[in-house]
Design an enzyme around this catalytic site. Structure first.
Site, PDB file in Angstrom:
ATOM      1  N   ASP A 110      -8.136   5.641   0.562  1.00  0.00           N
ATOM      2  CA  ASP A 110      -7.657   4.611  -0.360  1.00  0.00           C
ATOM      3  C   ASP A 110      -8.311   3.272   0.005  1.00  0.00           C
ATOM      4  O   ASP A 110      -9.512   3.207   0.189  1.00  0.00           O
ATOM      5  CB  ASP A 110      -6.115   4.586  -0.289  1.00  0.00           C
ATOM      6  CG  ASP A 110      -5.446   3.776  -1.364  1.00  0.00           C
ATOM      7  OD1 ASP A 110      -5.466   4.213  -2.523  1.00  0.00           O
ATOM      8  OD2 ASP A 110      -4.886   2.722  -1.027  1.00  0.00           O
ATOM      9  N   TYR A 246      -4.484  -4.995  -4.641  1.00  0.00           N
ATOM     10  CA  TYR A 246      -4.718  -4.718  -6.062  1.00  0.00           C
ATOM     11  C   TYR A 246      -5.113  -5.990  -6.812  1.00  0.00           C
ATOM     12  O   TYR A 246      -5.959  -5.958  -7.712  1.00  0.00           O
ATOM     13  CB  TYR A 246      -3.469  -4.115  -6.701  1.00  0.00           C
ATOM     14  CG  TYR A 246      -3.174  -2.705  -6.275  1.00  0.00           C
ATOM     15  CD1 TYR A 246      -3.707  -1.621  -6.965  1.00  0.00           C
ATOM     16  CD2 TYR A 246      -2.355  -2.445  -5.186  1.00  0.00           C
ATOM     17  CE1 TYR A 246      -3.436  -0.314  -6.577  1.00  0.00           C
ATOM     18  CE2 TYR A 246      -2.079  -1.144  -4.783  1.00  0.00           C
ATOM     19  CZ  TYR A 246      -2.624  -0.090  -5.479  1.00  0.00           C
ATOM     20  OH  TYR A 246      -2.354   1.204  -5.075  1.00  0.00           O
ATOM     21  N   HIS A 308      -3.049  13.928  -2.688  1.00  0.00           N
ATOM     22  CA  HIS A 308      -3.662  12.742  -2.101  1.00  0.00           C
ATOM     23  C   HIS A 308      -3.228  12.526  -0.654  1.00  0.00           C
ATOM     24  O   HIS A 308      -3.938  11.887   0.124  1.00  0.00           O
ATOM     25  CB  HIS A 308      -3.297  11.513  -2.947  1.00  0.00           C
ATOM     26  CG  HIS A 308      -4.114  10.300  -2.647  1.00  0.00           C
ATOM     27  ND1 HIS A 308      -5.479  10.259  -2.804  1.00  0.00           N
ATOM     28  CD2 HIS A 308      -3.748   9.066  -2.195  1.00  0.00           C
ATOM     29  CE1 HIS A 308      -5.925   9.059  -2.469  1.00  0.00           C
ATOM     30  NE2 HIS A 308      -4.899   8.326  -2.083  1.00  0.00           N
TER      31      HIS A 308
END
Length: 332
Positions: A110, A246, A308
Site C-alpha cells: 500500500d 490520501y 489484500h
C-alpha cells in the site's frame, strides 16, 4: 545497546524511538545481518509484519519495521500536510542514516510499497533490492487522481473520494469507532470477503456504513488481541495522519510525472490471486507488466487463498517467499 532505551516485546522485537526528518519515529527491530526494512499501509502499523519479522531475523537479517508518518506511534506533521514524495523519501533516507546503514532491501504494502518505489527512483544507491507486496508498481496517468476518484464517487460510494471530500468527518467518525472501522476494513480487504459490496452504496454514505459487517473474532488470521493492538495505537493517534496520505495524492501524482523509464533497482514481487488492488487499481493484468515498470525483475510469487491482507492471511507462505528472495538478492 542500552536495554532501557530498547524495550523488548514478547515477540522478541526491540522497540525504538528516534527523531528522524522532523518526526518522532517509532520502529521495531530484530536480528543481525543485512538490513531489511518493512513498510506498512493504512490503516496498519509496524505490527502488521508480526509474522514476518522473526522469521526473516532468524534467517540472518536485521529487520526494521517503522510506523509510517502519522500512523501508529510515529508523530504526524504539525500542519496536517507533509505527506508528499519528498517527505516519505526523506523519512526512509533518514531512517537508513539513523541506523548507520548505507543500503537495505525495502519492502512495502500500500502506501509503504509506494514509498519504497519512490525511494528507488530518487536514491537507488541506498537500495539493495525492493520487494513489492500486492501493489506492483507506480503508474502515472494523464488525469489527476482526485478527478478520477471524484468521478467514481459521483456514481456510487468510493472510499477514495470520501477521504478527499470529507477528511475531517472521516477522521472524527473513525476516532469515535476505532474498533468497528478497523475490524470492518481488515475483513473487507481479506480473501474471505467481497470488497465490491461497498460500491453498492450511494454517494454520501460513510465508509463505516458502506463496509460489510465482519464475522465475530477470532478469524483464521486475526485474534482479539491482535485487533486490539491496532485499536490501541489508533485510539491514541487518531486517523487523520493516515487520511493525510490520501489528501496528498494529487501532489504525489505531479511529482511522479517527472519519473522517466522503469526503476533500475532489483525487483521481486509477492501477490495474491484475490487482491482487490491488483484486480482494480493497477490496470489489466498488472503482474505480467512488471517489466514495464521495473527494469530488473528477479522473481515473483503468487499465493492462493488470500486478499489484500496477504502477509497476515498467509504468513508462512509470505515469510518463506521473503527469505527466498532476500537470500537470492544477497547471493546466499
Amino acid at each position: 545497546m542500552d536495554p532501557a532505551a530498547a524495550p523488548v516485546s514478547p515477540l522478541g522485537w526491540e522497540h525504538h524511538y528516534a527523531r528522524i526528518n522532523g518526526l518522532d519515529v517509532h520502529y521495531v527491530e530484530q536480528g543481525q545481518g543485512p538490513l531489511v526494512v518493512l513498510l506498512h499501509g493504512f490503516p496498519h502499523t509496524s505490527f502488521s509484519w508480526r509474522h514476518q519479522i522473526g522469521v526473516i531475523a532468524d534467517a540472518g537479517y536485521r529487520v526494521v519495521a517503522p510506523d509510517l508518518r502519522g500512523m501508529g506511534q510515529t508523530s504526524a506533521p504539525t500542519d496536517g500536510s507533509g505527506y508528499g514524495v519528498d517527505a516519505a523519501v526523506g523519512d526512509l533516507v533518514g531512517l537508513l542514516d539513523h541506523l548507520g546503514e548505507e543500503q537495505a532491501v525495502f519492502s512495502g504494502l500500500d502506501f509503504g510499497g509506494m514509498a519504497a518505489y519512490d525511494l528507488a527512483y530518487h536514491h537507488p544507491e541506498r537500495m539493495r533490492a525492493v520487494i513489492g507486496l500486492q501493489n506492483p508498481f507506480i503508474s502515472v496517468g494523464s488525469v489527476a487522481p482526485s478527478v478520477i476518484e471524484r468521478k467514481r464517487g459521483a456514481k456510487r460510494f468510493n472510499h477514495m473520494s470520501y477521504y478527499l471530500d470529507q477528511p475531517e468527518a472521516a477522521a472524527q467518525d473513525y476516532a469515535a469507532h476505532p474498533r468497528e472501522i478497523l475490524a470492518k476494513i481488515f475483513h473487507a480487504l481479506s480473501g474471505t470477503a467481497d470488497f465490491t459490496q461497498v460500491w453498492q452504496h450511494p454517494p454520501g454514505t460513510s465508509y463505516r456504513e458502506a463496509l460489510p459487517q465482519p464475522p465475530p473474532l477470532p478469524w483464521s488470521w486475526m485474534s482479539e488481541w491482535e485487533l486490539e493492538t491496532y485499536v490501541a495505537d489508533y485510539a491514541r493517534s487518531g486517523f487523520a495522519g493516515g487520511i493525510g496520505w490520501y489528501l496528498a495524492l494529487d501532489d504525489v501524482w505531479e511529482h511522479r510525472k517527472s519519473y522517466t523509464g522503469p526503476s533500475t533497482v532489483p525487483f521481486y514481487f509477492i501477490g495474491s490471486e484475490n487482491d482487490i488492488d491488483l484486480a482494480v487499481w493497477h490496470g489489466r493484468d498488472p503482474v505480467n507488466k512488471l517489466s514495464d515498470h521495473h527494469a530488473d525483475v528477479r522473481g515473483k510469487r503468487m499465493i492462493d487463498g488470500a486478499g489484500h491482507m496477504l502477509n497476515m492471511e498467509c504468513p508462512d507462505e509470505v515469510s518463506e517467499a521473503y527469505v527466498a528472495f532476500l537470500d537470492e538478492a544477497h547471493g546466499r
